[in-house]
Write a protein that holds these residues in place. Structure first.
Motif, PDB file in Angstrom:
ATOM      1  N   ASN A 207     -49.202 -37.227  17.323  1.00 41.20           N
ATOM      2  CA  ASN A 207     -48.436 -38.000  16.087  1.00 41.20           C
ATOM      3  C   ASN A 207     -46.935 -37.220  16.366  1.00 41.20           C
ATOM      4  O   ASN A 207     -46.040 -38.193  16.195  1.00 41.20           O
ATOM      5  N   ASP A 208     -46.833 -36.223  16.596  1.00 43.48           N
ATOM      6  CA  ASP A 208     -45.537 -35.407  16.608  1.00 43.48           C
ATOM      7  C   ASP A 208     -44.945 -35.947  17.859  1.00 43.48           C
ATOM      8  O   ASP A 208     -43.652 -36.023  17.909  1.00 43.48           O
ATOM      9  N   TYR A 209     -45.620 -36.052  18.806  1.00 42.83           N
ATOM     10  CA  TYR A 209     -45.235 -36.562  20.224  1.00 42.83           C
ATOM     11  C   TYR A 209     -44.654 -37.920  20.165  1.00 42.83           C
ATOM     12  O   TYR A 209     -43.487 -38.255  20.730  1.00 42.83           O
ATOM     13  N   ALA A 210     -45.331 -38.857  19.136  1.00 41.31           N
ATOM     14  CA  ALA A 210     -44.732 -40.056  18.939  1.00 41.31           C
ATOM     15  C   ALA A 210     -43.459 -40.127  18.474  1.00 41.31           C
ATOM     16  O   ALA A 210     -42.426 -40.856  18.528  1.00 41.31           O
ATOM     17  N   GLY A 211     -43.225 -38.928  17.390  1.00 39.22           N
ATOM     18  CA  GLY A 211     -41.813 -38.961  16.491  1.00 39.22           C
ATOM     19  C   GLY A 211     -40.785 -38.636  17.459  1.00 39.22           C
ATOM     20  O   GLY A 211     -39.573 -38.951  17.440  1.00 39.22           O
ATOM     21  N   GLN A 212     -41.192 -37.775  18.621  1.00 34.07           N
ATOM     22  CA  GLN A 212     -40.063 -37.422  19.440  1.00 34.07           C
ATOM     23  C   GLN A 212     -39.423 -38.742  20.251  1.00 34.07           C
ATOM     24  O   GLN A 212     -38.315 -38.963  20.573  1.00 34.07           O
ATOM     25  N   HIS A 213     -40.505 -39.669  20.552  1.00 38.87           N
ATOM     26  CA  HIS A 213     -40.029 -40.822  21.229  1.00 38.87           C
ATOM     27  C   HIS A 213     -39.472 -41.668  19.984  1.00 38.87           C
ATOM     28  O   HIS A 213     -38.445 -42.359  20.648  1.00 38.87           O
ATOM     29  N   GLU A 214     -39.619 -41.745  18.951  1.00 35.59           N
ATOM     30  CA  GLU A 214     -38.778 -42.196  17.874  1.00 35.59           C
ATOM     31  C   GLU A 214     -37.469 -41.652  17.685  1.00 35.59           C
ATOM     32  O   GLU A 214     -36.219 -42.248  17.853  1.00 35.59           O
TER      33      GLU A 214
END
Length: 551
Positions: free
Chosen positions: A81-88
């Motif tokens: 979920n945090d990993y996805a935040g970095q792509h955002e």
């Protein structure tokens, strides 16, 4: 190296080239924009994936996350979920640091290019106008010269002709002079225009065009530099999130390293341990001598105080199916007496902890109301102290109720813990209650009778011995001989009998029916002399023997 000197005659090609440069910049902007959309879409898919596999609250799935492997998986989901935040973040930074600036720059670049080429065309038009003026004055000079030459020849012809009157000769002479004067004027005008054109042409090719082309060159070089800077920013945007993504991956690795098979194995023990001891050796029953058969002291149930007849089938100890809880027998008792000792202890402990938490909340609320009431007493203008009396009374009553409830469950808990062996050594081992004194806990130790749902029972004898009374199951095994088969059945599905008292069957297997479904959804079957137990009625197809049924 200057476009103004090297490319002085390539106006049209430079116009095409600079337009191509803007097209390249717009293509790069489109590329970055699509990348931002991909990053957002990828981040959304990662978040949805993480959410999809998150345990549902208040479900059995949530309980599974006590195990280290499941907790590691949950940590992986959170890290993703945090990993996805970095792509955002990558998408947002690309949009803010590249797209927004480049979009403005492209508009400014188009305006600047338009202005430079407008000045170039204006200079071209001016030099063309000068050239036309020069050509016009040149043609006029040429024409006037020809006319003057013709007029001179005509005058000479007339002057030589003796038949022409003097007046005609004078007229021709005057006409020739006029033409000569016009030719001189045209010559002066042509000379002036020629000097002017040469001056303008020198300015055009050595001043105006070089200046304009130099500005276009600088504009184009700035475009190239700006594109390169944007590409660097593009890489830096990714590079900035690499440390955080690395931490996410490190978190996943750390969670994986925290998986401990021994810990999970211990949790399995705590989750399913019954607290019973395995049955002891079965004593030899000598049928050659008339003597009363007894069951091993270590068997799963002791003889009743009233010397009730013992079971005989296959030498099995009575109560073999004692821990098995029949389904659909109504709600579980409040004291969890339907559970095995260890599981009952865990349930009681959970209940005590829940009640203590609720009691603490009520006590905190009581303290808050008391403080508020003190404030109202000291400052009546802030509120009426009497208005809090009802709420305070209600909270106190709730605390009393919770305290009584907690005491009740603590008594049951102490009762169970007193019977579990090796509690003082922090080692809970399975065990029955044979010949073990029952502790007196707040005078609440009561003899509880067996319940129809298969719960265990307790009695305090005069010798303070706790004996496990037979459940309603016992009546099913009180026959002197094993129950006769009343039919056969075929297993429609495979059933994994994990609870004690059940029996595993394989799809298509044929077994003997020894007891029909009594309305609780279970049928008692036998595979051979030593294997019998219950299976769900819906898992088998029963063929009853008519003779056995009639009897």
């Amino acid at each position: 190296m200057s476009w103004g000197t090297e490319l002085w005659d390539q106006f049209d090609n430079l116009e095409k080239h600079t337009q191509w440069g803007i097209d390249i910049l717009e293509k790069y902007i489109k590329f970055v924009k699509e990348r931002t959309e991909i990053e957002l879409s990828y981040a959304k898919q990662l978040r949805n994936l993480s959410k999809k596999y998150q345990p549902k609250k208040n479900s059995k799935e949530e309980e599974e996350y006590r195990y280290t492997a499941c907790r590691a998986f949950l940590s992986t989901l959170n890290e993703m979920n945090d990993y996805a935040g970095q792509h955002e973040v990558v998408s947002e930074n690309l949009a803010s640091q590249i797209l927004a600036g480049l979009a403005r720059y492209v508009q400014e670049l188009k305006q600047e290019r338009k202005s430079h080429f407008h000045d170039g065309r204006k200079a071209q038009q001016h030099i063309e106008t000068c050239w036309k003026q020069l050509e016009s004055s040149k043609r006029r000079f040429e024409r006037d010269c020809k006319e003057a030459d013709r007029a001179q020849q005509y005058f000479e012809k007339m002057d030589a002709d003796i038949n022409v009157t003097k007046a005609d000769v004078e007229k021709a002479r005057q006409q020739a002079q006029i033409r000569h004067q016009m030719a001189e004027d045209s010559k002066a005008d042509y000379s002036s225009n020629l000097q002017k054109f040469n001056h303008e042409q020198r300015d055009y090719y050595h001043t105006h065009i070089p200046n304009i082309f130099q500005k276009i060159q600088e504009m184009e070089e700035q475009r190239i530099v700006r594109l390169g800077e944007s590409m660097k920013t593009y890489a830096e945007v990714d590079r900035q999130v690499i440390p955080i993504i690395g931490k996410c991956l490190d978190g996943i690795v750390k969670a994986a390293e925290g998986i401990d098979g021994k810990t999970d194995s211990q949790l399995v023990i705590e989750a399913y341990k019954s607290g019973f001891e395995p049955p002891g050796d079965i004593e030899f029953e000598d049928y050659t001598q008339p003597m009363k058969r007894t069951v091993s002291e270590n068997s799963l149930s002791n003889s009743r105080a009233d010397s009730k007849a013992e079971p005989k089938f296959g030498g099995k100890p009575k109560g073999k199916l004692w821990p098995f809880i029949k389904k659909n027998k109504g709600a579980a008792p409040e004291d969890f007496s339907n559970l095995p000792p260890e599981q009952r202890r865990k349930k009681l402990q959970q209940k005590v902890d829940e009640l203590n938490k609720e009691m603490q909340k009520e006590m905190d609320q009581r303290e808050a109301i008391t403080k508020m009431k003190d404030v109202y007493l000291k400052n009546p203008q802030m509120g009426d102290p009497a208005s809090l009396d009802h709420k305070l009374t209600e909270v106190i009553q709730n605390i009393d109720k919770l305290r009584l409830e907690a005491q009740k469950f603590e008594a049951w808990l102490a009762e169970v813990e007193g019977r579990l062996p090796a509690r003082g050594e922090q080692r809970r081992q399975s065990g029955l209650y044979d010949a073990q004194p029952a502790p007196a806990v707040n005078n609440c130790a009561q003899a509880r009778e067996s319940s129809p749902d298969g719960s265990y029972t307790e009695e305090q004898s005069q010798e303070s011995e706790v004996k496990v009374l037979a459940t309603d199951f016992d009546d099913e095994f009180d026959d002197e001989e094993p129950l006769p088969a009343i039919g056969t059945c075929k297993a429609l599905y495979t059933f994994d009998g994990q609870n004690e008292g059940t029996i595993s069957v394989t799809e298509g297997e044929t077994l003997y029916v020894i007891e029909e479904d009594k309305g609780d959804g279970w049928t008692r079957i036998r595979r051979n002399e030593d294997e019998e137990g219950y299976v769900p009625t819906s898992y088998v197809e029963v063929y009853l023997d008519k003779n056995a049924k009639d009897s």
